[in-house]
Design a protein around this motif. Structure first.
Motif, PDB file in Angstrom:
ATOM      1  N   ALA A 239      32.558   8.475  70.219  1.00  0.00           N
ATOM      2  CA  ALA A 239      31.646   9.075  69.250  1.00  0.00           C
ATOM      3  C   ALA A 239      32.376   9.610  68.024  1.00  0.00           C
ATOM      4  O   ALA A 239      31.794   9.696  66.937  1.00  0.00           O
ATOM      5  CB  ALA A 239      30.837  10.188  69.907  1.00  0.00           C
ATOM      6  N   THR A 240      33.643   9.962  68.190  1.00  0.00           N
ATOM      7  CA  THR A 240      34.427  10.513  67.075  1.00  0.00           C
ATOM      8  C   THR A 240      35.324   9.451  66.425  1.00  0.00           C
ATOM      9  O   THR A 240      36.203   9.786  65.629  1.00  0.00           O
ATOM     10  CB  THR A 240      35.294  11.685  67.563  1.00  0.00           C
ATOM     11  OG1 THR A 240      36.117  11.262  68.658  1.00  0.00           O
ATOM     12  CG2 THR A 240      34.421  12.848  68.003  1.00  0.00           C
ATOM     13  N   GLY A 241      35.105   8.199  66.799  1.00  0.00           N
ATOM     14  CA  GLY A 241      35.844   7.112  66.164  1.00  0.00           C
ATOM     15  C   GLY A 241      37.239   6.887  66.693  1.00  0.00           C
ATOM     16  O   GLY A 241      38.044   6.194  66.058  1.00  0.00           O
ATOM     17  N   ARG A 242      37.564   7.435  67.856  1.00  0.00           N
ATOM     18  CA  ARG A 242      38.883   7.249  68.456  1.00  0.00           C
ATOM     19  C   ARG A 242      38.862   6.073  69.435  1.00  0.00           C
ATOM     20  O   ARG A 242      37.818   5.722  69.988  1.00  0.00           O
ATOM     21  CB  ARG A 242      39.310   8.509  69.207  1.00  0.00           C
ATOM     22  CG  ARG A 242      39.276   9.779  68.376  1.00  0.00           C
ATOM     23  CD  ARG A 242      40.569  10.011  67.645  1.00  0.00           C
ATOM     24  NE  ARG A 242      40.563  11.271  66.908  1.00  0.00           N
ATOM     25  CZ  ARG A 242      41.645  11.832  66.418  1.00  0.00           C
ATOM     26  NH1 ARG A 242      42.822  11.269  66.573  1.00  0.00           N
ATOM     27  NH2 ARG A 242      41.567  12.974  65.754  1.00  0.00           N
ATOM     28  N   ASP A 243      40.016   5.505  69.638  1.00  0.00           N
ATOM     29  CA  ASP A 243      40.150   4.424  70.602  1.00  0.00           C
ATOM     30  C   ASP A 243      40.082   5.004  72.017  1.00  0.00           C
ATOM     31  O   ASP A 243      40.814   5.951  72.341  1.00  0.00           O
ATOM     32  CB  ASP A 243      41.480   3.698  70.395  1.00  0.00           C
ATOM     33  CG  ASP A 243      41.653   2.530  71.357  1.00  0.00           C
ATOM     34  OD1 ASP A 243      40.657   2.110  71.991  1.00  0.00           O
ATOM     35  OD2 ASP A 243      42.794   2.030  71.476  1.00  0.00           O
ATOM     36  N   THR A 244      39.215   4.454  72.860  1.00  0.00           N
ATOM     37  CA  THR A 244      39.084   4.961  74.226  1.00  0.00           C
ATOM     38  C   THR A 244      40.185   4.442  75.144  1.00  0.00           C
ATOM     39  O   THR A 244      40.395   4.996  76.226  1.00  0.00           O
ATOM     40  CB  THR A 244      37.726   4.564  74.825  1.00  0.00           C
ATOM     41  OG1 THR A 244      37.653   3.126  74.933  1.00  0.00           O
ATOM     42  CG2 THR A 244      36.584   5.077  73.952  1.00  0.00           C
TER      43      THR A 244
END
Length: 275
Positions: free
Chosen positions: A143-148
């Motif tokens: 949701a915050t645009g980070r790579d999971t």
């Protein structure tokens, strides 16, 4: 009675009481809350707080998912070790070992069956803890645009090692329960060591060069090394020997603790008269 029948009996003992699923629910809630807070702090708010002159440390994007997902074991490991301890000391407290040993006179078989049974439950605790850490953690990161990191095979290997380390922790709990038959004493020792003594020792070893090499071999540090990531090691002060062991070295050290606890427990309390 052979080992298969003994394992079946151990499963029956555990499944007839509420302890296993009560601890499981508490574990899931604790891990989910911790993972969610960390993902929000370092994934969602880290950049904003850092840009505003805050003191929030910045973690590289590639290292963030393993740290969050490994919360399942780095803070959740106390639950399988406590469960293994309680499942064993309860036998002494309620004197259920007497009929157990009458049905299975070979006490080594009974202890081995406990190891197998609690390893399975430890693995179950690991799976539930992973769902609790990966679920909210990956959701907030995405949701915050980070790579999971869920598309990386190394991440899945880390998740598999979390299940393994939780199983080993449950075995250690069985060994501690056999070594310390008093349930109250065993609970106090487990909680005091895992929540206070070892964290303090690891903190001290991260700041003192000569103690750093010793700190790597503490049980919690070995477990984190087996997993391959930990929130504790990420914030350790840099020192000459502060690096974690290799994952296989951590696994061997943790297994050594399990074998030592089980062997000493078997040679002492487990072989005594329980009537």
């Amino acid at each position: 009675m052979n080992i298969v029948a003994a394992v079946r009996a151990e499963f029956s003992k555990i499944l007839t009481v509420r302890l296993w699923w009560v601890l499981l629910i508490v574990l899931a809630g604790y891990v989910a809350f911790t993972a969610g807070i960390l993902a929000l702090a370092f994934g969602g708010l880290g950049d904003q707080l850092g840009a505003g002159g805050g003191d929030v440390p910045q973690i590289p994007d590639a290292a963030l998912p393993p740290i969050i997902y490994s919360i399942a074991s780095s803070v959740g490991y106390v639950f399988p070790v406590l469960f293994g301890t309680l499942a064993t000391t309860a036998e002494f407290r309620h004197q259920t070992l007497t009929p157990t040993f009458l049905a299975t006179p070979r006490r080594g078989v009974v202890l081995a069956a406990k190891f197998v049974t609690l390893a399975v439950f430890g693995g179950l605790y690991g799976i539930v803890a992973l769902v609790a850490s990966v679920g909210p953690g990956a959701s907030i990161l995405a949701a915050t645009g980070r790579d999971t990191g869920l598309g990386d095979s190394d991440t899945w290997l880390l998740l598999a090692r979390v299940v393994l380390v939780m199983a080993i922790w449950a075995i250690i709990g069985v060994g501690l329960g056999a070594l310390i038959p008093s349930q109250v004493a065993a609970i106090v020792i487990v909680l005091a060591f895992t929540q206070f003594v070892e964290p303090i020792l690891r903190l001290v070893s991260s700041f003192v060069d000569w103690a750093a090499g010793i700190g790597q071999y503490l049980p919690g540090a070995a477990g984190d090394a087996l997993v391959g990531s930990s929130i504790f090691s990420s914030f350790s002060a840099p020192s000459a020997g502060a690096a974690m062991l290799e994952w296989w070295q951590g696994g061997l050290v943790l297994l050594a603790y399990a074998i030592a606890a089980g062997a000493i427990g078997y040679l002492t309390s487990w072989r005594r008269d329980v009537t």
